[in-house]
Design an enzyme around this catalytic site. Structure first.
Site: not given
Ligand code: DGP
Length: 110
Positions: A29-30, A83, A90, A96, A98
């Site tokens: 994750d960024i 989410n 979200q 996706h 996490h």
């Protein structure tokens, strides 16, 4: 389709990839919320868990467990989060999972 995770999945946008197979991709994750924060996404576009195929959902969770093991958080514990929608927080409308770990995570979420 102008979808950021589709672009990551097809290589148009670079990512720190940790796993890939024919159905999905996992990358860092960024904006990490924990020392280990990996996203597992299907390659085929799917907006959320509400539209997801059962086999894909099962595969994403199996890959989430695999990347948790491979990134050293399986033994201490980790959290998988999906989410969904506005109230679910979200922000990217491409399904996706996490995978969060590497610290003690609070419950309940805010
Ligand atoms: P959510 O809020 O559940 O939709 O999570 C979306 C996550 O995606 C958020 O934690 C930040 C991450 N993210 C958004 N854009 C990018 C990107 O371009 N690259 C990576 N690696 N992660 C991204």
């Amino acid at each position: 389709m102008d979808c950021i995770f589709c672009k990551i999945a097809n290589g148009e946008i670079p990512s720190a990839k940790v796993y890939e197979d024919e159905l999905c991709l996992a990358f860092k994750d960024i904006e990490p919320a924990a020392p280990v924060h990996i996203l597992v996404v299907p390659k085929a576009h799917c907006a959320s868990v509400l539209e997801a195929d059962e086999a894909v959902l099962g595969h994403l969770m199996a890959v989430a467990a695999k990347v948790a093991r491979e990134n050293g958080v399986a033994e201490a514990g980790f959290r998988c989060v999906v989410n969904t929608g506005a109230d679910g927080g979200q922000s990217v409308p491409h399904l996706h999972v996490h995978v969060l770990g590497g610290r003690s995570l609070a419950w309940p979420p805010g």
